[in-house]
Write a protein that holds these residues in place. Sequence first.
Motif, short mmCIF file in Angstrom:
data_model
loop_
_atom_site.label_atom_id
_atom_site.label_comp_id
_atom_site.label_asym_id
_atom_site.label_seq_id
_atom_site.Cartn_x
_atom_site.Cartn_y
_atom_site.Cartn_z
N UNK A 224 7.66 1.62 5.53
CA UNK A 224 8.96 2.09 5.06
C UNK A 224 8.77 3.50 4.46
N UNK A 225 9.63 4.46 4.85
CA UNK A 225 9.47 5.82 4.31
C UNK A 225 9.89 5.92 2.85
N UNK A 226 9.33 6.86 2.17
CA UNK A 226 9.71 7.08 0.77
C UNK A 226 11.15 7.60 0.68
N UNK A 227 11.56 8.38 1.67
CA UNK A 227 12.92 8.94 1.71
C UNK A 227 13.57 8.57 3.04
N UNK A 228 14.20 7.38 3.12
CA UNK A 228 14.81 6.97 4.38
C UNK A 228 16.07 7.77 4.69
N UNK A 229 16.49 7.70 5.92
CA UNK A 229 17.73 8.36 6.32
C UNK A 229 17.52 9.33 7.46
N UNK B 161 -11.50 -8.86 16.18
CA UNK B 161 -11.83 -9.14 17.58
C UNK B 161 -10.60 -9.30 18.47
N UNK B 162 -9.55 -8.60 18.16
CA UNK B 162 -8.33 -8.61 18.97
C UNK B 162 -7.79 -7.18 19.05
N UNK B 163 -6.89 -6.96 19.99
CA UNK B 163 -6.28 -5.64 20.13
C UNK B 163 -5.20 -5.47 19.07
N UNK B 164 -5.01 -4.23 18.60
CA UNK B 164 -3.96 -4.00 17.60
C UNK B 164 -2.57 -4.13 18.21
N UNK B 165 -1.62 -4.53 17.38
CA UNK B 165 -0.21 -4.56 17.75
C UNK B 165 0.44 -3.42 16.97
N UNK B 166 1.16 -2.54 17.71
CA UNK B 166 1.69 -1.32 17.08
C UNK B 166 3.19 -1.18 17.32
N UNK B 167 3.80 -0.44 16.43
CA UNK B 167 5.16 0.05 16.61
C UNK B 167 5.15 1.48 16.13
N UNK B 168 5.54 2.40 17.00
CA UNK B 168 5.57 3.81 16.62
C UNK B 168 6.74 4.50 17.30
N UNK B 169 7.23 5.52 16.63
CA UNK B 169 8.35 6.28 17.16
C UNK B 169 9.01 7.07 16.05
N UNK B 170 10.19 7.60 16.36
CA UNK B 170 10.98 8.34 15.37
C UNK B 170 12.03 7.37 14.85
N UNK B 171 11.91 7.03 13.58
CA UNK B 171 12.80 6.06 12.95
C UNK B 171 13.37 6.65 11.66
N UNK B 172 14.47 6.06 11.19
CA UNK B 172 15.05 6.54 9.94
C UNK B 172 14.81 5.58 8.78
N UNK B 173 14.57 4.29 9.07
CA UNK B 173 14.43 3.32 7.98
C UNK B 173 13.08 2.61 7.91
N UNK B 174 12.47 2.31 9.05
CA UNK B 174 11.19 1.60 9.01
C UNK B 174 10.55 1.57 10.38
N UNK B 175 9.24 1.39 10.40
CA UNK B 175 8.51 1.10 11.62
C UNK B 175 8.06 -0.35 11.51
N UNK C 46 0.84 -1.19 0.00
CA UNK C 46 0.00 0.00 0.00
C UNK C 46 0.88 1.25 0.00
N UNK C 47 1.18 1.80 -1.18
CA UNK C 47 1.96 3.04 -1.22
C UNK C 47 1.07 4.22 -0.83
N UNK C 48 1.68 5.20 -0.16
CA UNK C 48 0.99 6.45 0.15
C UNK C 48 1.99 7.59 -0.04
N UNK C 49 1.58 8.82 0.18
CA UNK C 49 2.38 9.99 -0.19
C UNK C 49 3.79 9.98 0.40
N UNK C 50 3.95 9.53 1.64
CA UNK C 50 5.26 9.63 2.29
C UNK C 50 5.93 8.30 2.55
N UNK C 51 5.31 7.19 2.13
CA UNK C 51 5.93 5.88 2.37
C UNK C 51 5.14 4.75 1.78
N UNK C 52 5.44 3.53 2.24
CA UNK C 52 4.76 2.33 1.76
C UNK C 52 4.54 1.38 2.93
#
Length: 130
Positions: free
Chosen positions: A68-73, A86-100, A47-53
């Motif tokens: 993954x960001x469109x412009x990593x680094x 019917x389950x809770x979501x599993x998330x990863x969030x933060x400030x990253x340079x290459x991927x979440x 699923x590509x979007x404006x700032x990543x995939x």
Amino acid sequence: MDSGATRRRPAAVLALLTVAALLVLAAPAQARAAEATRCEGRKVRTYPFATGTLYVYRQRGYVCAVTVPRHPGAGQRMKVSVQAYRAKPVRDQGVYSRRAGPVTVHAGQRCVWVRGQVGGGSVSKGWILC
């Protein structure tokens, strides 16, 4: 000493060095490709979007996702989430340079909802893989 053996030895060493050099050059490319996702299984959605995939993988009832960001680094705010029905979501969030991510859930035969965000751009897909 046989002069034929003397000529063959440098050729064998040269061939061995050439193969070793090719392996050294090819290894970083393979490592970068594997590093981009780190999800096991086969890719089932992109699923590509404006700032990543957002990439979604599936293997034996497990669903894995990576954003993954469109412009990593440069460090930027990223998020990835996978929720089995019917389950809770599993998330990863933060400030990253290459991927979440990767984030993985056991979905079995249930539908999943996936979300990805990089900076101000995001994607959220309804119940998929049903």
